[in-house]
Write a protein that holds these residues in place. Structure first.
Motif, PDB file in Angstrom:
ATOM      1  N   THR A 149      -2.830  69.095  67.690  1.00  0.00           N
ATOM      2  CA  THR A 149      -3.089  67.683  67.977  1.00  0.00           C
ATOM      3  C   THR A 149      -3.495  66.950  66.709  1.00  0.00           C
ATOM      4  N   GLU A 150      -4.368  67.602  65.918  1.00  0.00           N
ATOM      5  CA  GLU A 150      -4.823  66.976  64.675  1.00  0.00           C
ATOM      6  C   GLU A 150      -3.669  66.818  63.692  1.00  0.00           C
ATOM      7  N   VAL A 151      -2.822  67.844  63.610  1.00  0.00           N
ATOM      8  CA  VAL A 151      -1.658  67.756  62.722  1.00  0.00           C
ATOM      9  C   VAL A 151      -0.732  66.627  63.166  1.00  0.00           C
ATOM     10  N   ASP A 152      -0.525  66.520  64.486  1.00  0.00           N
ATOM     11  CA  ASP A 152       0.325  65.437  64.996  1.00  0.00           C
ATOM     12  C   ASP A 152      -0.268  64.079  64.659  1.00  0.00           C
ATOM     13  N   ASN A 153      -1.589  63.956  64.824  1.00  0.00           N
ATOM     14  CA  ASN A 153      -2.255  62.690  64.496  1.00  0.00           C
ATOM     15  C   ASN A 153      -2.144  62.380  63.011  1.00  0.00           C
ATOM     16  N   LEU A 154      -2.332  63.429  62.173  1.00  0.00           N
ATOM     17  CA  LEU A 154      -2.205  63.216  60.732  1.00  0.00           C
ATOM     18  C   LEU A 154      -0.792  62.808  60.356  1.00  0.00           C
ATOM     19  N   LYS A 155       0.203  63.410  61.021  1.00  0.00           N
ATOM     20  CA  LYS A 155       1.583  63.024  60.749  1.00  0.00           C
ATOM     21  C   LYS A 155       1.814  61.562  61.108  1.00  0.00           C
ATOM     22  N   LYS A 156       1.259  61.148  62.265  1.00  0.00           N
ATOM     23  CA  LYS A 156       1.404  59.745  62.674  1.00  0.00           C
ATOM     24  C   LYS A 156       0.720  58.816  61.674  1.00  0.00           C
ATOM     25  N   GLU A 157      -0.526  59.194  61.280  1.00  0.00           N
ATOM     26  CA  GLU A 157      -1.239  58.375  60.310  1.00  0.00           C
ATOM     27  C   GLU A 157      -0.483  58.318  58.987  1.00  0.00           C
ATOM     28  N   ASN A 158       0.050  59.468  58.567  1.00  0.00           N
ATOM     29  CA  ASN A 158       0.796  59.509  57.314  1.00  0.00           C
ATOM     30  C   ASN A 158       2.049  58.638  57.398  1.00  0.00           C
ATOM     31  N   ALA A 159       2.715  58.697  58.547  1.00  0.00           N
ATOM     32  CA  ALA A 159       3.909  57.856  58.729  1.00  0.00           C
ATOM     33  C   ALA A 159       3.532  56.380  58.679  1.00  0.00           C
ATOM     34  N   ALA A 160       2.398  56.041  59.325  1.00  0.00           N
ATOM     35  CA  ALA A 160       1.952  54.645  59.310  1.00  0.00           C
ATOM     36  C   ALA A 160       1.587  54.207  57.894  1.00  0.00           C
ATOM     37  N   GLN A 161       0.906  55.097  57.150  1.00  0.00           N
ATOM     38  CA  GLN A 161       0.541  54.761  55.782  1.00  0.00           C
ATOM     39  C   GLN A 161       1.775  54.624  54.897  1.00  0.00           C
ATOM     40  N   GLU A 162       2.746  55.486  55.117  1.00  0.00           N
ATOM     41  CA  GLU A 162       3.979  55.370  54.344  1.00  0.00           C
ATOM     42  C   GLU A 162       4.706  54.058  54.650  1.00  0.00           C
ATOM     43  N   ALA A 163       4.693  53.673  55.930  1.00  0.00           N
ATOM     44  CA  ALA A 163       5.314  52.399  56.304  1.00  0.00           C
ATOM     45  C   ALA A 163       4.565  51.230  55.662  1.00  0.00           C
ATOM     46  N   GLU A 164       3.222  51.318  55.686  1.00  0.00           N
ATOM     47  CA  GLU A 164       2.416  50.256  55.075  1.00  0.00           C
ATOM     48  C   GLU A 164       2.651  50.210  53.571  1.00  0.00           C
ATOM     49  N   LEU A 165       2.718  51.404  52.946  1.00  0.00           N
ATOM     50  CA  LEU A 165       2.970  51.459  51.516  1.00  0.00           C
ATOM     51  C   LEU A 165       4.332  50.860  51.185  1.00  0.00           C
ATOM     52  N   ALA A 166       5.324  51.170  52.017  1.00  0.00           N
ATOM     53  CA  ALA A 166       6.653  50.602  51.795  1.00  0.00           C
ATOM     54  C   ALA A 166       6.618  49.077  51.912  1.00  0.00           C
ATOM     55  N   ALA A 167       5.850  48.590  52.912  1.00  0.00           N
ATOM     56  CA  ALA A 167       5.731  47.139  53.076  1.00  0.00           C
ATOM     57  C   ALA A 167       5.040  46.513  51.871  1.00  0.00           C
ATOM     58  N   VAL A 168       3.983  47.189  51.373  1.00  0.00           N
ATOM     59  CA  VAL A 168       3.274  46.670  50.198  1.00  0.00           C
ATOM     60  C   VAL A 168       4.197  46.659  48.982  1.00  0.00           C
ATOM     61  N   LYS A 169       4.983  47.735  48.824  1.00  0.00           N
ATOM     62  CA  LYS A 169       5.925  47.783  47.712  1.00  0.00           C
ATOM     63  C   LYS A 169       6.941  46.649  47.813  1.00  0.00           C
ATOM     64  N   THR A 170       7.396  46.385  49.044  1.00  0.00           N
ATOM     65  CA  THR A 170       8.355  45.293  49.241  1.00  0.00           C
ATOM     66  C   THR A 170       7.730  43.956  48.880  1.00  0.00           C
ATOM     67  N   ARG A 171       6.470  43.752  49.359  1.00  0.00           N
ATOM     68  CA  ARG A 171       5.770  42.506  49.031  1.00  0.00           C
ATOM     69  C   ARG A 171       5.535  42.387  47.534  1.00  0.00           C
ATOM     70  N   LEU A 172       5.153  43.529  46.915  1.00  0.00           N
ATOM     71  CA  LEU A 172       4.915  43.513  45.476  1.00  0.00           C
ATOM     72  C   LEU A 172       6.187  43.165  44.724  1.00  0.00           C
ATOM     73  N   ALA A 173       7.300  43.760  45.147  1.00  0.00           N
ATOM     74  CA  ALA A 173       8.572  43.465  44.489  1.00  0.00           C
ATOM     75  C   ALA A 173       8.934  41.985  44.651  1.00  0.00           C
ATOM     76  N   ALA A 174       8.697  41.462  45.880  1.00  0.00           N
ATOM     77  CA  ALA A 174       8.987  40.046  46.121  1.00  0.00           C
ATOM     78  C   ALA A 174       8.094  39.156  45.262  1.00  0.00           C
ATOM     79  N   THR A 175       6.806  39.545  45.161  1.00  0.00           N
ATOM     80  CA  THR A 175       5.875  38.766  44.350  1.00  0.00           C
ATOM     81  C   THR A 175       6.264  38.808  42.877  1.00  0.00           C
ATOM     82  N   GLU A 176       6.610  40.017  42.415  1.00  0.00           N
ATOM     83  CA  GLU A 176       7.031  40.135  41.019  1.00  0.00           C
ATOM     84  C   GLU A 176       8.280  39.308  40.747  1.00  0.00           C
ATOM     85  N   THR A 177       9.203  39.318  41.716  1.00  0.00           N
ATOM     86  CA  THR A 177      10.406  38.498  41.560  1.00  0.00           C
ATOM     87  C   THR A 177      10.052  37.015  41.521  1.00  0.00           C
TER      88      THR A 177
END
Length: 250
Positions: free
Chosen positions: A76-104
């Motif tokens: 259960t903990e591993v599943d939760n960590l996987k979900k959290e990791n997936a959410a963090q990766e999605a958030e990181l991807a969104a931040v990278k996208t925003r950063l790229a847009a801001t830099e542009t």
């Protein structure tokens, strides 16, 4: 058992068996007693071993259950960590996208700033001037700054290089006693403002003001001294000046 042995001893005695037989029978009886005692001890030990075995089996079952529960919790903990990791990766991807847009956006703004026209000038009159007849266009000949070359020190006219909002400012001086000094600002040959000052104390008099103007490309701004008025300046002190700069293009 004991009765049988006693009976056997009696029969042997009656039959005239020697005394050593009785001794052997006694030893046999003692051996039987000892065996019984050992049997009892073994049964007790077996009971104790059975109890220990039961306890061990219960402990093993408890450990197996605990291990199973731990496996479930860890999964259960591993599943939760996987979900959290997936959410963090999605958030990181969104931040990278925003950063790229801001830099542009920053890069585009920098390009716009670099590409935007840069216009600013300041010039001094240089020599005293006076209006004759219908007035005199003032030529501020001593150029201090002329970024963009929009001001002409030959004609005294500022010509807007782009459509935008500009700010203009002037300061002029008169040192003549008991005289009226005056100055005008013109846009495309039409008067926008006029200031007048009457000097009666014999001290230098100043006129100073400014305007923000929306200009089209090619519009002109210049300063004019009315007829029969004078202004003072010299090339060393720059007491009478005319300045302007682009606030922002439109």
């Amino acid at each position: 058992m004991r009765a049988a042995i006693s009976l056997l001893v009696l029969l042997l005695s009656m039959c005239g068996v020697q005394t050593d037989v009785s001794t052997e029978l006694k030893e046999l009886r003692d051996m039987v007693v000892e065996l019984k005692g050992r049997h009892v001890a073994i049964e007790a030990e077996n009971a104790a071993m059975s109890q220990r075995l039961a306890v061990s089996e219960y402990t093993v079952q408890a450990l197996e259950q605990e291990l199973q529960d731990t496996k479930v919790e860890m999964k259960t903990e591993v599943d939760n960590l996987k979900k959290e990791n997936a959410a963090q990766e999605a958030e990181l991807a969104a931040v990278k996208t925003r950063l790229a847009a801001t830099e542009t956006e920053v890069e585009n703004l920098e390009k716009e700033i670099r590409a935007a026209p840069k216009v600013a000038f300041s010039a001094a009159l240089g020599d005293s001037a006076g209006g004759l007849g219908g007035g005199l266009n003032l030529v501020f000949q001593r150029v201090i700054t002329n970024v963009g070359e929009a001001y002409s020190s030959t004609t005294g006219f500022f010509t807007a290089p782009v459509r935008g909002v500009y700010y203009f400012r002037f300061t002029v001086e008169d040192v003549l006693d008991s005289r009226i000094m005056s100055i005008r600002m013109h846009k495309n040959g039409e008067r926008l403002m006029q200031l007048v000052e009457y000097d009666t104390d014999g001290q230098p008099s100043y006129l100073s003001s400014g305007l923000a103007l929306q200009l089209e490309k090619g519009d002109t701004v210049n300063m004019v001294i009315p007829a029969d008025y004078r202004l003072f300046d010299n090339s060393a002190e720059s007491r009478s000046t005319f300045s302007g700069f682009l606030l922002f293009p439109l």
